[in-house]
Design an enzyme around this catalytic site. Structure first.
Site, mmCIF file in Angstrom:
data_model
loop_
_atom_site.group_PDB
_atom_site.id
_atom_site.type_symbol
_atom_site.label_atom_id
_atom_site.label_comp_id
_atom_site.label_asym_id
_atom_site.label_seq_id
_atom_site.Cartn_x
_atom_site.Cartn_y
_atom_site.Cartn_z
ATOM 1 C CG LEU A 284 39.055 28.567 41.876
ATOM 2 C CD1 LEU A 284 39.072 27.291 41.057
ATOM 3 C CD2 LEU A 284 38.247 28.389 43.147
ATOM 4 C CD GLU A 285 41.406 33.271 37.004
ATOM 5 O OE1 GLU A 285 40.252 33.715 36.818
ATOM 6 O OE2 GLU A 285 42.401 33.998 37.184
ATOM 7 C CB THR A 286 34.741 29.794 38.845
ATOM 8 O OG1 THR A 286 34.552 31.147 39.232
ATOM 9 C CG2 THR A 286 35.157 28.965 40.051
ATOM 10 C CB THR B 199 40.328 26.804 34.481
ATOM 11 O OG1 THR B 199 40.236 28.222 34.680
ATOM 12 C CG2 THR B 199 39.300 26.369 33.457
ATOM 13 C CB THR C 27 35.454 35.106 38.087
ATOM 14 O OG1 THR C 27 34.966 35.110 39.408
ATOM 15 C CG2 THR C 27 34.421 34.515 37.154
#
Length: 580
Positions: free
Chosen positions: A291-293, A216, A205
């Protein structure tokens, strides 16, 4: 932006807002008894015991699933791996690729944990496992952090409670992939070398700026990957992945690492050195994605985005399995024969691309706390625009590999690291006097404060001397004709940004063990200078150009002492030697 592109992104934004309300499962609605803790209450993330119980149940229920313990963690509990294979064969095979998905390296960023629990269930329940991909899920990597549950992320919008970033030793495990101090990391490395994955995902995150994107990510730095793998990833895999994510309602953007105060100033590619999970994977020609929410979006939106990302990567792996497998094989052979290796890179700001960014207008206003100017984002003013993107990294330092490295058996910690990471070592069969190239550390800087428990070294400079050194039976020879050459060179060359030297594995060679007494050595030094015109000239020249040296009697004695046979040859001598 073309009219068609603009409409595509407008539709994606509409779809994205609607998608927050749609149940996550994409293979049919599960029965109430099959719901995860998150699905029962979407402001909750599963606890450690719930996570492991969930995968144990899937293991019992489906023959295509297997939960295994791969090692211990720093908190004493086991580290688990959940394997999914349509053919019920749970080991790496030469005609099948492995997709490795890591969850909970930072347990306060738990979307991947909940998404993968549902994804695994849905794939098994609908019998939709890919035929040519072994899926390996780490249910929760940082077990100690997961058990340390609370509300430590003040900038995050849910869930109600979650784990902590540091592990049981308060290590950030996503900085540990070279030094491998955590038991978690050692278990991960052993598992990684057993599976030899081709594709890797690490679910996270983000924190920082506000913008419209829920999702992103950054890929393994393209300019550090072996070209065969990099070319496929950037020209084929990523463009298709971005299309799939946009169609699912999650138009992606590069990880928001911005050049100025706000993302509108432009985005900078992430230089994931080997200390990070994706940088570590790249050493072995495995391309990866972090992955970066976005932390301030509703938690259900972030979980759904994680599900969509992992599922899309899996389907692309299924589609291109043979290409991905062949690319890694070709890359391994190329690295085996490669002569020159990059030790560090730097951002090239002369090469600029651009990306579509869905942002919010930023402004400044007086702070209610300090009364001073503060940044804010106005969600009533969304925008879609192209912003600069700098993602080209040029070579900063290179080195030619030697034919072999030699490392004395005394350095067992480093030897253990090499063995665990798939390096083939040979032991010397007898005591042997050998001609080698030896490095001397001439300059380095150490951090003023500890970073992950280390005073990491940077700005390392060396000089090289040919020497004849006595080695002993049981010392180790490491030939550089291996597919893991990148790992070998980048960890053993002291100037590598994440070398073992940088991480303080060899600090004892920086200590001088024998000294002199001034009042005794004064007469010896005077005699040496008197009888050695060259030494006398060196001393006079240094005094003439260095005022502090000229006014320091001890420094002048030390200068002379270092020219004598009494000065230990091992001081500052790096104990990994090169055979050319």
């Amino acid at each position: 932006m073309t009219k068609r592109s603009f409409l595509l992104f407008r539709l994606a934004r509409l779809s994205l807002s609607i998608s927050w309300l749609i149940p996550v499962a994409v293979f049919g609605q599960p029965k109430p008894s099959d719901l995860t803790p998150y699905e029962r209450d979407t402001n909750q993330t599963a606890t450690y015991s719930q996570i492991i119980s969930w995968y144990q149940q899937l293991d019992r229920q489906y023959e295509q699933a297997k939960l295994v313990e791969i090692g211990k963690t720093d908190i004493g509990k086991p580290l688990h791996l959940f394997l999914l294979a349509s053919d019920k064969q749970f080991t790496a095979r030469p005609n099948r690729i492995t997709l490795l998905i890591n969850n909970g390296i930072h347990p306060g960023e738990p979307e991947g944990i909940d998404a993968c629990m549902m994804l695994a269930r849905d794939l098994l329940k609908a019998n939709k496992l890919p035929k040519n991909v072994l899926i390996a899920l780490v249910p929760v990597y940082n077990v100690g952090g997961s058990l340390n549950r609370g509300v430590s992320r003040v900038n995050q919008n849910g869930p109600e409670s979650y784990g902590f970033r540091g592990n049981a030793r308060n290590l950030n495990l996503n900085r540990d992939f070279i030094k491998a101090e955590a038991e978690n990391t050692k278990a991960f490395q052993t598992m990684f070398q057993s599976l030899k994955p081709q594709v890797f995902i690490d679910n996270h995150t983000s924190d920082g700026a506000d913008y419209q994107h829920v999702l992103t990510y950054f890929a393994t730095q393209k300019d550090k990957l072996q070209p065969v793998v990099s070319g496929y990833m950037t020209r084929s895999f990523q463009p298709e992945l971005d299309k799939m994510l946009t169609a699912k309602g999650f138009p992606p953007a590069p990880y928001i690492n911005h050049a100025g105060d706000t993302p509108e100033s432009g985005l900078i590619g992430y230089n994931d050195t080997p200390r990070y999970s994706t940088g570590y994977a790249a050493l072995f020609n495995c391309f990866g994605f972090t992955l970066e929410t976005h932390m301030w979006k509703p938690y259900p939106a972030r979980v759904k985005a994680s599900y969509a990302f992992d599922e899309a990567v899996m389907r692309l792996c299924e589609r291109d399995a043979q290409t991905i497998l062949t690319n890694q094989q070709r890359a391994n052979e190329a690295v085996r024969q490669q002569e020159t290796f990059t030790l560090s890179t730097k951002l090239d700001r002369t090469k600029t691309d651009s990306v579509t960014f869905l942002g919010y207008a930023a402004g400044y206003k007086p702070s209610d706390v300090s009364g001073l100017k503060r940044l804010y984002y106005d969600r009533a003013k969304p925008f879609t625009k192209r912003v600069p993107y700098w993602n080209t990294f040029s070579i900063d330092m290179q080195v030619d590999k030697p034919r072999s490295y030699i490392i004395p058996q005394a350095w067992q910690e480093v030897i253990g690291e090499l063995k665990r990471n798939g390096v083939t070592l040979q032991t010397l069969p007898k005591d042997t006097l050998m001609g080698v190239s030896a490095y001397y550390i001439t300059e380095y800087k150490s951090a003023q404060r500890p970073y992950e428990g280390h005073f990491i070294h940077t700005g390392v400079k060396v000089k090289t001397e040919p020497q004849r050194i006595q080695f002993y039976k049981g010392d180790f020879l490491i030939q550089t004709n291996q597919a893991v050459n990148r790992y070998i060179v980048e960890t053993l060359e002291p100037q590598g940004v994440d070398s073992f030297f940088a991480w303080n594995f060899f600090d004892s060679v920086l200590d001088q063990k024998e000294y002199f007494s001034d009042y005794i050595f004064e007469d010896t030094a005077a005699e040496l200078v008197k009888n050695n015109p060259a030494l006398k000239k060196q001393l006079e020249e240094k005094r003439a150009t260095d005022k502090a040296f000229a006014e320091n009697a001890d420094a002048q004695l030390d200068f002379i002492y270092r020219q004598t046979p009494y000065y230990e040859k091992t001081h500052n001598r790096y104990p990994v030697y090169r055979l050319n």
